[in-house]
Design a protein around this motif. Structure first.
Motif, mmCIF file in Angstrom:
data_model
loop_
_atom_site.group_PDB
_atom_site.id
_atom_site.type_symbol
_atom_site.label_atom_id
_atom_site.label_comp_id
_atom_site.label_asym_id
_atom_site.label_seq_id
_atom_site.Cartn_x
_atom_site.Cartn_y
_atom_site.Cartn_z
ATOM 1 N N GLU A 134 0.821 -1.214 0.000
ATOM 2 C CA GLU A 134 0.000 0.000 0.000
ATOM 3 C C GLU A 134 0.855 1.265 0.000
ATOM 4 N N TYR A 135 1.957 1.229 0.744
ATOM 5 C CA TYR A 135 2.762 2.447 0.907
ATOM 6 C C TYR A 135 4.100 2.403 0.165
ATOM 7 N N GLY A 136 4.359 1.311 -0.527
ATOM 8 C CA GLY A 136 5.587 1.222 -1.305
ATOM 9 C C GLY A 136 6.834 1.117 -0.454
ATOM 10 N N ILE A 137 6.784 0.298 0.600
ATOM 11 C CA ILE A 137 7.911 0.163 1.518
ATOM 12 C C ILE A 137 7.953 -1.272 2.040
ATOM 13 N N ASP A 138 9.140 -1.783 2.271
ATOM 14 C CA ASP A 138 9.310 -3.133 2.802
ATOM 15 C C ASP A 138 9.099 -3.094 4.312
#
Length: 259
Positions: free
Chosen positions: A49-53
């Motif tokens: 959803e937020y583009g982060i691992d």
């Protein structure tokens, strides 16, 4: 670069809010130190959803080495990153001598201290020492001066032994997260250049990648991995237990009770 945070209920912000803020600040990954939060969320969904691992983790906060040992044994198989909070010389020593601990966090907190013996042990066992920049960012007056002094001392000994380290603002709220450029400015005050701070932030990613590999079904032991043989493997048959490159603890250098 990655950061490591306390999420609700140990912190004030949810994993989703922290992930959103970290991504906006330029981080590509976020390690969750809070056990209950790590278990309650779906990291892949939040990450997408937020583009982060989003990396599941646990930070053990124990009263003594005996309690710490029990918690490490209980939680090591279930979390990608395991940190142990220091605060006493006994806990610091236990952490740096344990191959199952990834990071000794807050080593200078409370009655804790770091010396050449402990840092050498950390280097030998591949345990990363945390440069906790939170007190410098959030404290004032004498507490801030003491925090800077402690960090300078830690940096000098870590440099001497080329010991592994990580860097963090130890945020417990999305409002306490800081962009990498702000952490670089703090690093300069303790003798780190910008590259050293960036490497300490990247070290969280290296730890996560190594442990994800070790938790995978293909992992047998450092340097050994299960695989197919012969033509099915797309290469020459090297026999059982074929050795392949493994991202072991030696790559996790900055220069290279639970929560």
């Amino acid at each position: 670069m990655y950061e490591a945070v306390q999420a609700y209920p140990a912190g004030d912000s949810t994993v989703a809010r922290l992930a959103s803020t970290a991504a906006r600040l330029g981080y590509s990954g976020l390690v969750i130190r809070t056990r209950s939060a790590s278990r309650a969320v779906e990291p892949t969904a939040i990450g997408d959803e937020y583009g982060i691992d989003v990396v599941t983790g646990v930070e053990i906060d124990a009263d003594d080495p005996s309690a710490a040992s029990g918690s490490v044994g209980n939680f090591r198989p279930d979390f990608t990153v395991l940190t142990l909070r220091g605060g006493s010389n006994a806990l610091n020593r236990f952490a740096v001598e344990s191959d199952r601990v990834d990071v000794l966090s807050k080593p200078m907190a409370g009655r804790g201290d770091v010396n050449h013996v402990l840092v050498k042990a950390a280097a030998d066992h591949g345990v990363a020492l945390e440069f906790d920049l939170g007190p410098v960012l959030r404290a004032t007056g004498g507490r801030r001066v003491q925090a800077l002094s402690d960090l300078r001392k830690l940096r000098e000994i870590v440099d001497h032994y080329d010991a592994p380290y990580v860097v963090s603002a130890t945020a417990a709220s999305h409002l306490e997260l800081r962009a990498p450029r702000e952490l670089r400015a703090v690093g300069e005050a303790i003798g780190f250049d910008a590259d050293a701070i960036d490497d300490g932030l990247r070290a969280w990613k290296r730890i996560a990648e190594r442990n994800r590999h070790r938790l995978s079904e293909s992992f047998v032991e450092p340097g050994v991995r299960r695989g197919r043989y012969g033509d099915d493997a797309g290469g020459e048959d090297d026999g059982p237990g074929r050795r392949t490159a493994d991202p072991g603890r030696e790559d996790d250098t900055g220069s290279g009770g639970d929560r």
